[in-house]
Design a protein around this motif. Structure first.
Motif, PDB file in Angstrom:
ATOM      1  N   SER A 160       0.820  -1.207   0.000  1.00 38.93           N
ATOM      2  CA  SER A 160       0.000   0.000   0.000  1.00 38.93           C
ATOM      3  C   SER A 160       0.859   1.265   0.000  1.00 38.93           C
ATOM      4  N   TYR A 161       0.222   2.375  -0.263  1.00 36.49           N
ATOM      5  CA  TYR A 161       0.888   3.685  -0.257  1.00 36.49           C
ATOM      6  C   TYR A 161       1.554   3.931   1.093  1.00 36.49           C
ATOM      7  N   THR A 162       0.848   3.616   2.169  1.00 37.19           N
ATOM      8  CA  THR A 162       1.376   3.927   3.496  1.00 37.19           C
ATOM      9  C   THR A 162       2.502   3.001   3.933  1.00 37.19           C
ATOM     10  N   SER A 163       2.564   1.802   3.410  1.00 37.06           N
ATOM     11  CA  SER A 163       3.570   0.838   3.886  1.00 37.06           C
ATOM     12  C   SER A 163       4.995   1.325   3.655  1.00 37.06           C
ATOM     13  N   LYS A 164       5.178   2.210   2.700  1.00 30.69           N
ATOM     14  CA  LYS A 164       6.507   2.752   2.403  1.00 30.69           C
ATOM     15  C   LYS A 164       6.731   4.104   3.062  1.00 30.69           C
ATOM     16  N   ARG A 165       5.772   4.578   3.856  1.00 34.08           N
ATOM     17  CA  ARG A 165       5.831   5.919   4.435  1.00 34.08           C
ATOM     18  C   ARG A 165       5.473   5.902   5.922  1.00 34.08           C
ATOM     19  N   LEU A 166       5.918   4.905   6.625  1.00 35.34           N
ATOM     20  CA  LEU A 166       5.586   4.738   8.037  1.00 35.34           C
ATOM     21  C   LEU A 166       6.557   5.514   8.930  1.00 35.34           C
ATOM     22  N   PRO A 167       6.100   5.879  10.107  1.00 35.73           N
ATOM     23  CA  PRO A 167       4.756   5.665  10.661  1.00 35.73           C
ATOM     24  C   PRO A 167       3.767   6.694  10.127  1.00 35.73           C
ATOM     25  N   VAL A 168       2.500   6.368  10.306  1.00 37.06           N
ATOM     26  CA  VAL A 168       1.428   7.280   9.934  1.00 37.06           C
ATOM     27  C   VAL A 168       0.691   7.710  11.194  1.00 37.06           C
ATOM     28  N   ALA A 169       0.066   8.876  11.109  1.00 36.23           N
ATOM     29  CA  ALA A 169      -0.713   9.392  12.240  1.00 36.23           C
ATOM     30  C   ALA A 169      -2.055   9.903  11.724  1.00 36.23           C
ATOM     31  N   LEU A 170      -3.098   9.602  12.457  1.00 41.23           N
ATOM     32  CA  LEU A 170      -4.431  10.081  12.113  1.00 41.23           C
ATOM     33  C   LEU A 170      -4.491  11.589  12.359  1.00 41.23           C
ATOM     34  N   VAL A 171      -4.899  12.353  11.330  1.00 34.16           N
ATOM     35  CA  VAL A 171      -5.007  13.805  11.482  1.00 34.16           C
ATOM     36  C   VAL A 171      -6.434  14.306  11.308  1.00 34.16           C
ATOM     37  N   TRP A 172      -7.310  13.479  10.734  1.00 32.49           N
ATOM     38  CA  TRP A 172      -8.703  13.880  10.545  1.00 32.49           C
ATOM     39  C   TRP A 172      -9.541  12.640  10.293  1.00 32.49           C
ATOM     40  N   SER A 173     -10.774  12.656  10.786  1.00 28.96           N
ATOM     41  CA  SER A 173     -11.711  11.567  10.487  1.00 28.96           C
ATOM     42  C   SER A 173     -13.145  12.055  10.661  1.00 28.96           C
ATOM     43  N   GLU A 174     -14.031  11.391   9.965  1.00 22.63           N
ATOM     44  CA  GLU A 174     -15.466  11.664  10.070  1.00 22.63           C
ATOM     45  C   GLU A 174     -16.195  10.365   9.757  1.00 22.63           C
ATOM     46  N   TRP A 175     -17.249  10.080  10.497  1.00 19.29           N
ATOM     47  CA  TRP A 175     -17.994   8.855  10.208  1.00 19.29           C
ATOM     48  C   TRP A 175     -19.261   9.183   9.447  1.00 19.29           C
ATOM     49  N   PHE A 176     -19.683   8.219   8.663  1.00 23.45           N
ATOM     50  CA  PHE A 176     -20.877   8.324   7.834  1.00 23.45           C
ATOM     51  C   PHE A 176     -21.758   7.117   8.118  1.00 23.45           C
ATOM     52  N   SER A 177     -23.051   7.322   8.030  1.00 25.50           N
ATOM     53  CA  SER A 177     -23.987   6.217   8.239  1.00 25.50           C
ATOM     54  C   SER A 177     -24.388   5.568   6.917  1.00 25.50           C
ATOM     55  N   ARG A 178     -23.944   6.147   5.814  1.00 23.46           N
ATOM     56  CA  ARG A 178     -24.230   5.572   4.487  1.00 23.46           C
ATOM     57  C   ARG A 178     -22.914   5.342   3.750  1.00 23.46           C
ATOM     58  N   TYR A 179     -22.738   4.137   3.260  1.00 25.75           N
ATOM     59  CA  TYR A 179     -21.508   3.767   2.568  1.00 25.75           C
ATOM     60  C   TYR A 179     -21.301   4.624   1.315  1.00 25.75           C
ATOM     61  N   ASP A 180     -22.358   4.844   0.544  1.00 23.83           N
ATOM     62  CA  ASP A 180     -22.220   5.619  -0.692  1.00 23.83           C
ATOM     63  C   ASP A 180     -21.793   7.055  -0.423  1.00 23.83           C
ATOM     64  N   ALA A 181     -22.275   7.640   0.657  1.00 23.84           N
ATOM     65  CA  ALA A 181     -21.870   9.002   1.009  1.00 23.84           C
ATOM     66  C   ALA A 181     -20.396   9.043   1.410  1.00 23.84           C
ATOM     67  N   ALA A 182     -19.945   8.024   2.143  1.00 24.02           N
ATOM     68  CA  ALA A 182     -18.537   7.951   2.545  1.00 24.02           C
ATOM     69  C   ALA A 182     -17.632   7.813   1.326  1.00 24.02           C
ATOM     70  N   VAL A 183     -17.992   6.952   0.406  1.00 26.33           N
ATOM     71  CA  VAL A 183     -17.192   6.750  -0.813  1.00 26.33           C
ATOM     72  C   VAL A 183     -17.119   8.047  -1.610  1.00 26.33           C
ATOM     73  N   ALA A 184     -18.238   8.729  -1.751  1.00 25.41           N
ATOM     74  CA  ALA A 184     -18.261   9.984  -2.516  1.00 25.41           C
ATOM     75  C   ALA A 184     -17.369  11.034  -1.862  1.00 25.41           C
ATOM     76  N   PHE A 185     -17.419  11.143  -0.531  1.00 24.89           N
ATOM     77  CA  PHE A 185     -16.605  12.154   0.142  1.00 24.89           C
ATOM     78  C   PHE A 185     -15.128  11.784   0.101  1.00 24.89           C
ATOM     79  N   GLU A 186     -14.813  10.504   0.255  1.00 25.36           N
ATOM     80  CA  GLU A 186     -13.422  10.061   0.144  1.00 25.36           C
ATOM     81  C   GLU A 186     -12.854  10.441  -1.228  1.00 25.36           C
TER      82      GLU A 186
END
Length: 111
Positions: free
Chosen positions: A43-69
């Motif tokens: 993966s992209y991150t496997s060559k760029r470790l470590p990684v840190a979470l800087v932002w997140s948001e949860w969605f109740s609909r999968y299609d909305a999450a995919v569109a925003f991603e």
């Protein structure tokens, strides 16, 4: 439509780049650990470790999450950083067609 929990998240990689992904599940920390433990060896991150979470948001609909991603993945670095900071005014300004960071912002980034 069945309600689900889908996280859209952004990681800062060791090289300073950002990775945007999605995770369907309740425990986002597990997903971040998977990245840091090289569970996804090609993966992209496997060559760029470590990684840190800087932002997140949860969605109740999968299609909305995919569109925003997908939307975030297409954003400039400046827009991603405005989202991370929660700078809604800056995000709106950068969202206007043709607006680019000034030369001063490029030389002296805020982070």
């Amino acid at each position: 439509m069945e309600q689900v929990t889908v996280w859209v998240y952004m990681l800062r990689c060791a090289d300073g780049s950002y990775y945007v992904g999605k995770y369907q599940g309740d425990d986002l920390e597990t997903r971040i650990s998977e990245h840091n433990n090289r569970q996804y060896s090609n993966s992209y991150t496997s060559k760029r470790l470590p990684v840190a979470l800087v932002w997140s948001e949860w969605f109740s609909r999968y299609d909305a999450a995919v569109a925003f991603e997908r939307q975030i993945k297409g954003w400039s670095r400046a827009k991603k950083e405005a989202l991370i900071r929660g700078d809604w005014g800056g995000l709106q300004k950068l969202s206007k067609r043709g607006v680019r960071p000034s030369k001063m912002e490029k030389k002296f980034p805020s982070s």
